[in-house]
Design a protein around this motif. Structure first.
Motif, short mmCIF file in Angstrom:
data_model
loop_
_atom_site.label_atom_id
_atom_site.label_comp_id
_atom_site.label_asym_id
_atom_site.label_seq_id
_atom_site.Cartn_x
_atom_site.Cartn_y
_atom_site.Cartn_z
N SER A 120 7.72 12.92 -2.18
CA SER A 120 8.02 11.72 -1.42
C SER A 120 6.78 10.83 -1.29
O SER A 120 5.65 11.33 -1.32
CB SER A 120 8.50 12.08 -0.01
N LEU A 121 7.03 9.55 -1.14
CA LEU A 121 6.00 8.57 -0.83
C LEU A 121 6.60 7.52 0.08
O LEU A 121 7.81 7.26 0.03
CB LEU A 121 5.49 7.88 -2.09
N ARG A 122 5.77 6.90 0.91
CA ARG A 122 6.21 5.77 1.71
C ARG A 122 5.34 4.57 1.39
O ARG A 122 4.12 4.62 1.60
CB ARG A 122 6.17 6.06 3.20
N LEU A 123 5.96 3.54 0.90
CA LEU A 123 5.26 2.29 0.61
C LEU A 123 5.33 1.38 1.83
O LEU A 123 6.34 1.36 2.54
CB LEU A 123 5.87 1.59 -0.59
N THR A 137 1.80 -2.01 -6.02
CA THR A 137 1.16 -0.71 -5.82
C THR A 137 1.80 0.27 -6.80
O THR A 137 3.02 0.29 -6.98
CB THR A 137 1.30 -0.24 -4.35
N GLN A 138 0.96 1.06 -7.47
CA GLN A 138 1.43 1.93 -8.54
C GLN A 138 1.98 3.24 -7.99
O GLN A 138 1.36 3.89 -7.15
CB GLN A 138 0.29 2.23 -9.51
N VAL A 139 3.14 3.62 -8.51
CA VAL A 139 3.75 4.92 -8.20
C VAL A 139 3.91 5.68 -9.51
O VAL A 139 4.51 5.17 -10.46
CB VAL A 139 5.11 4.75 -7.51
N SER A 192 0.86 -1.19 0.00
CA SER A 192 0.00 0.00 0.00
C SER A 192 0.89 1.23 0.00
O SER A 192 2.11 1.13 0.20
CB SER A 192 -0.93 0.01 1.22
N GLY A 193 0.28 2.38 -0.23
CA GLY A 193 1.02 3.63 -0.15
C GLY A 193 1.40 4.26 -1.47
O GLY A 193 1.95 5.36 -1.50
N GLY A 194 1.11 3.58 -2.56
CA GLY A 194 1.42 4.16 -3.85
C GLY A 194 0.52 5.35 -4.16
O GLY A 194 -0.45 5.61 -3.45
N GLY A 195 0.84 6.06 -5.21
CA GLY A 195 0.04 7.21 -5.59
C GLY A 195 0.73 8.03 -6.65
O GLY A 195 1.72 7.59 -7.24
#
Length: 126
Positions: free
Chosen positions: A17-20, A120-122, A7-10
């Motif tokens: 920044s992102l945290r998966l 999960t897509q980034v 989870s955590g993609g976007g």
């Protein structure tokens, strides 16, 4: 039965920044390896980071070194990938992987692992 759920993609802009997260069930964080891979359309799956659970040794591909950080929370049975300074070329589906039977080879090879999450897509826009 091992299950891995990412989870955590976007979608973020370049520089963001992102945290998966990867929630692992049926898996023990005790010296086995876990990793993060990514796959962009038309490209091969690429290993970006790995960790020896319990011990905490970490490994990074040159393409993400200094920008991504892999970590574990054994109490929550969760693997993380903190991604900073994101670039458009980081756009991909990101997968969590886990090893339960000891194998030789590179931690960045897909065949080093025997369990995978659904991804999960980034997406990073310029």
């Amino acid at each position: 039965q091992v299950q891995l759920v990412e989870s955590g993609g976007g979608s973020v802009q370049a520089g963001g920044s992102l945290r998966l997260s990867c929630a692992a069930s049926g898996y023990t964080f005790s010296s086995n390896f876990m990793g993060w891979f990514r796959q962009a359309p038309g490209k091969e799956r690429e290993g970006v980071a790995a960790i020896r659970t319990g011990v905490g040794s970490t490994y990074y591909a040159d393409s993400v070194k200094g920008r991504f950080t892999i970590s574990q929370d054994s109490a929550k049975n969760t693997l993380y990938l903190q991604m900073n300074s994101l670039k458009p070329e980081d756009t991909a589906m990101y997968y969590c992987a886990a090893q339960t039977t000891r194998r030789s080879g590179s931690v960045f090879r897909a065949d080093f692992y025997n369990y995978w999450g659904q991804g999960t897509q980034v997406t990073v826009s310029s």
